[in-house]
Design an enzyme around this catalytic site. Structure first.
Site, PDB file in Angstrom:
ATOM      1  CG  ASN A  43      -2.046   0.927   1.030  1.00 21.73           C
ATOM      2  OD1 ASN A  43      -2.822   0.658   0.837  1.00 21.73           O
ATOM      3  ND2 ASN A  43      -1.803   2.232   1.668  1.00 21.73           N
ATOM      4  CB  SER A 139     -19.946  -7.387  -8.184  1.00 18.25           C
ATOM      5  OG  SER A 139     -21.993  -7.179  -7.129  1.00 18.25           O
ATOM      6  CD  GLU A 200     -25.943  -2.777  -7.284  1.00 18.40           C
ATOM      7  OE1 GLU A 200     -25.693  -3.181  -7.184  1.00 18.40           O
ATOM      8  OE2 GLU A 200     -26.027  -2.188  -6.524  1.00 18.40           O
TER       9      GLU A 200
END
Ligand code: NAP
Length: 494
Positions: A43, A139, A200
């Site tokens: 990161n 998702s 959705e």
């Protein structure tokens, strides 16, 4: 196993790397590690890497890195890196950093919500360097990333050969099948994820309209409506979204004792994927009215000053609110709303699949539409029993011109249409907005019509702009009427 203090150069042993350890990235890395894969983690701000190692380092084989070069050096060849940072400039910056460190044959995976055209552009550019670039839809949000998301990877066959087994192992599984498959080349994965989000939007809007009709037309209380949704779980509507709707409606606000839904400001937010789906459909020339209306409804809800001004203008003329008392008439209306919801849902999914089919043909992606429904059955927000029927419909006929024509759905629509028409009429008479119900019905009516008023539009276009028209008795010929001349003669131009 490594800990935060082990940030030392590692041998090139990690199976895969995750760059970006925010909410999604950290959970995806943990999911990979928990499934026995050795995961390099990095990161930009080291504190996030340290936090991941401190809290979850014991869950599997993590290889933490202090900088991007060490991160890349810790990966086995061909290297595979999943980027999980914000879409846009952050993703661009990370790709540019990685392309300096990677070699031909290596793979960069963008797992963020990137617009598919950006993915196509990046894929072309990285291909020149021999690097595979995979745009991958993920998702299921935070929980899905950890416990099993629905995964939609694009990119080359070679990249899927390397990535497929890892991704399938960490995806949701339904009936023993992974909710992950190679969607197709180029930006196919991000395209399918975009349309998934558009569907959705439509699904959520339709459920919200059903709730509003039960409240505004039938006059039912929130707990009564929660019971209706609980019942609908045992119908063809059974889905994650119906489950969470019931839970939201069941909740009572502890501070006021009011239904929780009544203390939430009625302005729906959006992050843009509904708008992308709608805009892309416009570019492709595909009708997606339920998705578009769902997107517009969020916009209309989020204009409080305009809403207040129009409300103050007192435009209530013609509205009659029946407010049905409990009994057979109300029960019949509730059942009609269920049927209207199901019919509208079929129409909305038909639109989304049409958008995917059209893009797939245009870009030569060869997307297996039945497989898309299959990988949405678990992990993602639109997971539902209904998706099995879509998979079966495309398995029976991969060339279906529209989902509306699949025998299961045509039968269901024939059964739902009478009630659906009544519900849309009742909504109009009561002045309860039901844009997605009405637009979905109009969509079906347009497609089933023998003749459309498009003929008149062609006449108008020819009149003011010489845009020409075809005749029903000569569909290939190109005609124009000399509207400005006294005789208004018809000419054949081609
Ligand atoms: P997040 O928690 O806000 O984390 C963002 C990450 O991006 C951090 O690791 C941050 O690093 C990194 N980052 C930002 N700018 C960067 C730069 N210029 N260079 C390097 N790293 C940079 O975000 P998230 O919720 O995990 O979402 C990440 C992606 O997943 C987004 O594209 C999102 O749309 C997508 N997604 C999210 C969900 C969801 O439910 N949240 C679901 C599906 C997909 P620092 O720590 O150094 O700031």
């Amino acid at each position: 196993m490594s800990s935060a203090s082990d940030f030392v150069p590692q041998p090139a042993s990690a199976d895969i790397g995750v760059y970006g350890l925010g909410v999604m990235g950290a959970n995806l890395a943990r999911n990979l590690a928990r499934h026995g894969h050795s995961v390099a983690v990095f990161n930009r701000t080291p504190a996030r890497t340290e936090r991941l190692m401190d809290l979850h380092g014991g869950e599997g084989d993590f290889v933490p890195a202090v900088d991007a070069a060490a991160f890349v050096a810790s990966l086995r060849r061909p290297r595979a890196v999943i980027i999980m940072v914000q879409a846009g400039s952050a993703t661009e910056a990370v790709i540019e950093q990685l392309r300096e460190l990677l070699e031909p044959g290596d793979i960069i995976v963008d797992a963020g919500n990137t617009f598919y055209e950006d993915t196509e552009r990046r894929e072309t550019s990285l291909r020149e360097q021999g690097i595979h670039f995979v745009g991958m839809g993920v998702s299921g949000g935070e929980e899905g990333a950890l416990l099993g998301p629905s995964i939609m990877p694009g990119g080359t066959d070679a990249s899927y050969e390397r990535l497929g087994p890892l991704l399938e192992s960490i995806s949701a599984h339904v009936d023993g099948e992974p909710c992950c498959t190679h969607v197709g080349p180029g930006g196919a994965g991000h395209f399918v994820k975009m349309v998934h989000n558009g569907i959705e939007y439509a699904d959520m809007q339709l459920i919200a309209e059903a709730y509003d009709l039960l409240r505004g037309v039938a006059g039912m209380s929130v707990p009564e409506i929660a019971d209706v949704f609980r019942d609908w779980k045992h119908s063809e509507l059974d889905s994650y979204l119906i489950d969470i709707t019931t839970e939201v409606l069941d909740r009572v606000d502890p501070a006021t004792g009011a239904p929780f839904v009544d203390v939430i400001v009625d302005a729906a937010g959006q992050k843009g994927t509904g708008a992308w789906t709608t805009r892309t459909a416009l570019d492709l020339g595909v009708a997606v009215p339920a998705i578009a209306e769902a997107t517009f409804a969020r916009a209309a809800s989020s204009a409080p000053a305009q809403r207040a001004a129009v409300r103050a203008a007192g435009l209530n003329a013609g509205t009659t609110v029946p407010h049905l008392a409990a009994g057979p008439e109300r029960d019949a209306f509730v059942d009609a709303v269920r049927q209207a919801l199901y019919g509208s849902k079929i129409a909305a999914y038909a639109q989304g699949f049409d958008e995917i089919a059209t893009a797939s043909a245009q870009h030569d992606w060869n997307v297996d539409l039945g497989a898309m429904a299959r990988i949405w059955r678990g992990g993602c927000i639109i997971r539902a029993r209904f998706l099995d029927d879509i998979t079966r419909a495309y398995e029976a006929d991969p060339q279906l011109p529209s989902l509306l024509t699949a025998p299961t759905f045509a039968d269901a629509l024939r059964a739902a249409l009478p009630a659906w028409r009544q519900v849309v009429s009742a909504a109009a008479l009561a002045g309860v907005p039901a844009p997605a119900f009405a637009a979905s019905l109009a969509y079906v009516d347009q497609l089933r019509a023998q003749r459309l008023p498009a003929a008149l539009i062609q006449g108008q276009r020819d009149f003011f702009g010489s845009h020409t028209y075809h005749r029903v008795d000569d569909p290939e010929g190109v005609y124009h009427v000399l509207w400005a001349e006294p005789g208004r003669a018809e000419e054949k131009w081609n």
